[in-house]
Enzyme design. Structure first.
Site, PDB file in Angstrom:
ATOM      1  N   ASP A 525       0.866  -1.180   0.000  1.00  0.00           N
ATOM      2  CA  ASP A 525       0.000   0.000   0.000  1.00  0.00           C
ATOM      3  C   ASP A 525       0.910   1.240   0.000  1.00  0.00           C
ATOM      4  OD1 ASP A 525      -2.256   1.602   0.350  1.00  0.00           O
ATOM      5  OD2 ASP A 525      -2.396   1.215   2.509  1.00  0.00           O
ATOM      6  N   GLU A 528       2.682   5.090  -3.917  1.00  0.00           N
ATOM      7  CA  GLU A 528       2.649   6.098  -5.015  1.00  0.00           C
ATOM      8  C   GLU A 528       3.990   6.815  -5.158  1.00  0.00           C
ATOM      9  OE1 GLU A 528       0.374   5.769  -2.575  1.00  0.00           O
ATOM     10  OE2 GLU A 528      -1.012   4.618  -3.822  1.00  0.00           O
ATOM     11  N   ASP A 602      -9.143   4.100  -1.817  1.00  0.00           N
ATOM     12  CA  ASP A 602     -10.083   4.487  -0.759  1.00  0.00           C
ATOM     13  C   ASP A 602     -11.381   5.061  -1.311  1.00  0.00           C
ATOM     14  OD1 ASP A 602      -8.026   3.640   0.767  1.00  0.00           O
ATOM     15  OD2 ASP A 602      -7.405   5.632   1.439  1.00  0.00           O
TER      16      ASP A 602
END
Ligand code: NOJ
Length: 944
Positions: A525, A528, A602
């Protein structure tokens, strides 16, 4: 109310290079035919040799006749794909000066291919210059039987790609090619009253050339302006698709204003966009700069290989076609404008002609989807967080108590000791082995999260090694970059560095990460990367990576490098242990499909987010990354029971199917919902498990030919214009299953579009729908609108089990859905679902053919040749039989059929046939009971 903070993310106007290129486009458009682009291909520089054309593009700058040299290479690949790269000689040679004493590399970034591309680069031996020359242009014939043609125009430089005597793709037809060349910064003396010495650049706004500030961060831009941009048009093509990740419609909207259009270009800049909104061109967590254009019976594609921040404008012109376009009648032309902050220009062109051709060719380059384990395509139960070993065990037991199937339970960040990855919280997860032992009893698995930010805390072994081995991302001064994420102060592992990847592997070894077992897999996770105190919640662009490439150049690739490192680490956890890895990622780039699944981040527990998920998953599939899903239930907020129920019904059609929820939400495991919801959700989960053989077969197709798993209509019916923009219904692989899960509040029916004259049948009750057009299907809460198209054979496993692992030896059901002519065909791919033995032939690949003329069902082998492990696998599978054959849409001749004659590898046998007459709109159907044939054998079943 939740809402994305627009102010945290740049608009095009706030992003210097985007604004400059849009302004350039406006200038060109306003000058129309008098626009004189400054780029020319020097004719004397052109050399065509061995499938490759090389030359030098000269860019005219200023009034003094100064020219900037831009080397051009056009490569014609064996696959029929063409590749165009443009570089800048001065930067290539390192003949530039960096500002602020920067240690960054001087070249334009040229390593994106080493991350994205894994094959398909064989150069064509047949491509040849077309003898029919044309003044001012070079024409090259290439592709299958040299039916494609590339026209390279010298002045101004532009290109056309033709197929079937028609132009399909145009580069630079609007004159928007722009490579911002290197120039030294000229410090202007501010002498009052004095005229500027050089007025040639009067039209250029230097304001964002040398420095740019946003949200309190200043980007030092040591190489000055260096953007690369190109206009790419698709004459005659009204629809373009792809370029994920955006929460938008499948058929991409225009981006330059107008009713129903966006004002902003689609942005690709991997970012942790908190509370993202639907129907927006804003950037999200991942980026794949690959686009398809589609018109009736023709699909083409372009892949803009660039890892830097990228913006794409889309406009549709309804005027007459561009005069340069060959054979294109007046129709809508989609004009796109691709703008990246840095790097080489590197574009691949695919000429189809079918959507599957484009997917296959793109996959040959960037790789196909990893063949997942069986469990990976079953149901995943996640939340932030299951709080202790006892909690996990309890959830596991409750699923069993309620007879609800699930395969994997997930641990979010709270399982760690103070957000230090590769550790367990001693109080709550002190005994991770006992938890995994319980899961293993029912063949279930555990997934644990591992993020790329490493807590900066003395005595933490992982951070100590990261620092001492010098494997972290650096800041612009070349010192370790420090930022904030979940653990507080953190450093980021730099997986561009091969040594970092090796070290990363070592962390996953069982002897290093105590408490991890072979039943545990990984969730990546925040890659980015998410940096809470960084510009736009990520890293400063002047940070430095391995090889001194600036973060600016590689930003969109970072997530892939990290995901890839974890994937390889899982393969090498223990010497001698061979099992497929499973790693979920949030950030992605072209090529990520090779190393695991992705999810859409999300989302929110709202109906519009439920509706948004399918277009996003479809777009991902089109862009070669079909192993995709959205958080079932919605991440933020507490879904109403109806919404959660509908979400499970939709999720049963996500290639990656996981329930997940934010730490502040109420528990929502299906057994907590109460009746009738728990039962309805259980049915949806069972439907997924029942169809796992069909899903796995679809994944196999994705893994060998890049086929999307959820197929948009235009893939299956490329000639049916009414289906091109559909993004709320889709086909599942090649099964003929057509689904339109309910995604709107309070609906008790849906309108489903049937594209052809074939018969379609309701999956559950065999109601018949025929004739092309829109059909209304009843859809009370317990019903998933799901049709079976005539002509297909669907493999299933009908026995309800607690997990997919427990279905391994279960018998099969074959559902034969007859077409109008009374025929049907389908395939099944099967292997052990966990090892790599399939690469040595340990798999079953069958084609089932039902023929009306011979009244028979035949199982044929599709495996081309046996491998070293074929025989042993088939032996193991000998006992796995077909227990039921259901034939749907049968005619009158079936009324008297009572017996089926079976021939299985020379042995004869009989089985009983039962006929069910049609009633109340439901079609007649028959069942062959217990034919007893082995799923891996060749056999024939005849009906007298
Ligand atoms: C952000 C992810 O998107 C979400 O799924 C996860 O629960 C949180 N990080 C905490 O790890």
């Amino acid at each position: 109310m939740t809402m994305v903070k627009h102010g945290n993310f740049k608009t095009c106007a706030q992003s210097g290079f985007c604004a400059r290129n849009r302004a350039y486009a406006d200038l060109a458009t306003s000058q129309a035919s008098s626009w004189n682009p400054p780029y020319s291909l020097a004719p004397e520089s052109i050399v065509f040799k061995n499938g490759q054309l090389e030359g030098t593009i000269l860019k005219r700058v200023g009034v003094g006749g100064e020219m900037v040299r831009l080397p051009l290479v056009v490569t014609f690949l064996e696959s029929g794909t063409a590749r165009v790269t443009i570089d800048e000689e001065k930067r290539q040679k390192g003949d530039i000066e960096l500002r602020h004493g920067s240690k960054a590399r001087k070249e334009r970034y040229n390593e994106a291919a080493s991350w994205a591309i894994v094959g398909g680069l064989e150069v064509s031996v047949t491509a040849a210059v077309n003898k029919q020359t044309e003044k001012g242009a070079t024409r090259v014939l290439y592709g299958p039987s040299n039916k494609f043609e590339a026209v390279i125009r010298h002045h101004p430089f532009s290109m056309e790609f033709n197929r079937d005597g028609q132009t399909q793709v145009m580069f630079g037809d609007r004159g928007l090619l722009n490579m911002e060349h290197w120039r030294p910064k000229i410090e202007k003396k501010e002498v009052e009253g004095e005229e500027k010495a050089d007025d040639t650049k009067a039209t250029e706004d230097e304001g964002t050339w040398w420095e740019e500030s946003f949200g309190g961060n200043t980007d030092s831009k040591p190489r000055g302006p260096e953007s690369v941009a190109l206009d790419i048009s698709f004459p005659g093509y009204e629809h373009v698709f792809g370029i994920p990740e955006h929460a938008t419609s499948l058929s991409l909207k225009e981006t330059r204003g107008g009713s129903g259009n966006y004002e902003e270009p689609y942005r690709l800049y991997n970012a942790d966009v908190f509370e993202y909104e639907v129907n927006s061109p804003m950037t999200l967590y991942g980026s794949i700069p690959f686009m398809q254009a589609h018109r009736k019976d023709s699909t083409v594609g372009v892949f803009w290989l660039n890892g830097a921040e990228t913006w794409i404008d889309v406009v549709k012109s309804r005027s007459s076609p561009n005069p340069l376009a060959l054979g294109v009648e007046a129709a809508v032309t989609t004009q796109t404008h691709w703008i990246s902050e840095s790097g080489q220009l590197d574009v691949f062109v695919f000429l189809g002609p079918s959507p599957m051709d484009v997917s296959k060719a793109y996959g040959e380059l960037t790789g196909y989807t990893q063949l997942p384990q069986h469990f990976a395509i079953a149901y995943h139960q996640c939340r932030w967080n299951y709080v202790s070993v006892e909690d996990v065990k309890d959830v596991d037991r409750k699923f069993d108590k309620h007879k609800i199937p699930y395969d994997i339970i997930w641990l979010d960040i709270e399982y760690t000791d103070g957000k230090k990855y590769f550790t367990w919280d001693p109080l709550t997860f002190g005994d991770p082995l006992s938890m995994q032992k319980q899961l293993t009893k029912n063949e279930r698995k555990l997934v644990a999260i591992i993020d790329p930010h490493i807590k900066n805390e003395g005595g933490y072994r992982v951070v100590d090694e990261l620092k001492s081995k010098d494997l972290a991302v650096k800041n612009k001064e070349g010192n370790i970059f420090e930022g904030w994420c979940w653990p507080g102060s953190s450093y980021w592992v730099d997986c561009f560095n091969p040594a970092a990847r090796e070290w990363w592997k070592s962390l996953f070894r069982y002897d290093n990460w105590k408490g991890a077992t072979s039943n545990m897999f990984i969730w990546n996770d925040m890659n980015e990367p998410s940096v809470f105190n960084g510009p736009e919640t990520t890293m400063p662009k002047d940070n430095l990576h391995h090889g001194n490439w600036e973060h600016r150049d590689v930003h969109n690739i970072y997530g892939l490098t990290y995901h890839n490192a974890t994937h390889h680490a899982l393969i090498e956890r223990k010497k001698g242990e061979v099992q497929r890895p499973f790693v979920l990622t949030r950030a992605f780039f072209a090529g990520s499909q090779r190393v695991g699944a992705m999810w859409t981040g999300d989302n929110e527990a709202k109906w519009e987010h439920l509706a948004q998920a399918f277009p996003m998953i479809l777009a991902n599939g089109i862009a070669g990354y079909p192993f995709a899903g959205a958080d079932v239930g919605g991440f933020f907020g507490n879904p109403e029971k109806d919404l959660l129920t509908r979400w499970y019904q939709a999720g049963a059609f996500y290639p990656f199917f996981r329930g997940h929820a934010h730490i502040d939400t109420r528990r929502r495991e299906p057994y907590l919902m109460g009746e009738p919801y728990t039962s309805i959700v259980t049915q949806a989960l069972r439907l997924r498990y029942q169809l796992l053989p069909a899903w796995y077969t679809a994944f196999h197709e994705a893994s060998v030919m890049g086929a999307p798993i959820l197929r948009p209509h235009y893939y299956e019916f490329p000639g049916d214009e009414r289906g091109f923009a559909l993004d709320d219904q889709f086909f599942v692989g090649s099964t003929g299953l057509l689904a339109k899960p309910v995604v709107t509040e309070g609906a008790d029916k849906v309108d489903i579009y049937i594209p052809d004259e074939e018969n379609y049948y309701d999956y559950f009750d065999y109601t018949k729908y025929s004739g092309a057009g829109t059909k209304s299907i009843r859809a009370p809460l317990e019903k998933i609108p799901l049709l079976m198209r005539g002509g297909h054979i669907i493999p299933r496993r009908d026995r309800p089990r607690r997990s997919s692992g427990l279905m391994k030896w279960d018998p099969f059901t074959l559902v034969i859905v007859l077409n109008k002519a009374g025929n049907a065909e389908g395939t099944l791919y099967l292997d052990d679902g966990e090892s790599f033995d399939y690469q040595a032939g340990a798999f079953i690949h069958r084609r089932f053919v039902f023929s009306q003329t011979s009244s028979s069902l035949v199982s044929e082998n599709l495996a081309e040749a046996a491998g070293a492990k074929t025989a042993a696998y088939l032996k193991k599978m000998k006992k796995v039989r077909v227990e039921k054959i259901i034939i749907i849409g049968v005619g009158g001749e079936w009324v008297g059929r009572r017996v089926a004659s079976i021939d299985e590898e020379g042995k004869q046998r009989k089985a009983k046939v039962a006929y069910h007459r049609s009633a109340g709109g439901k079609t007649a159907w028959a069942v062959i009971r217990d034919p007893g044939v082995a799923i891996g054998n060749s056999w024939k079943i005849e009906l007298a």
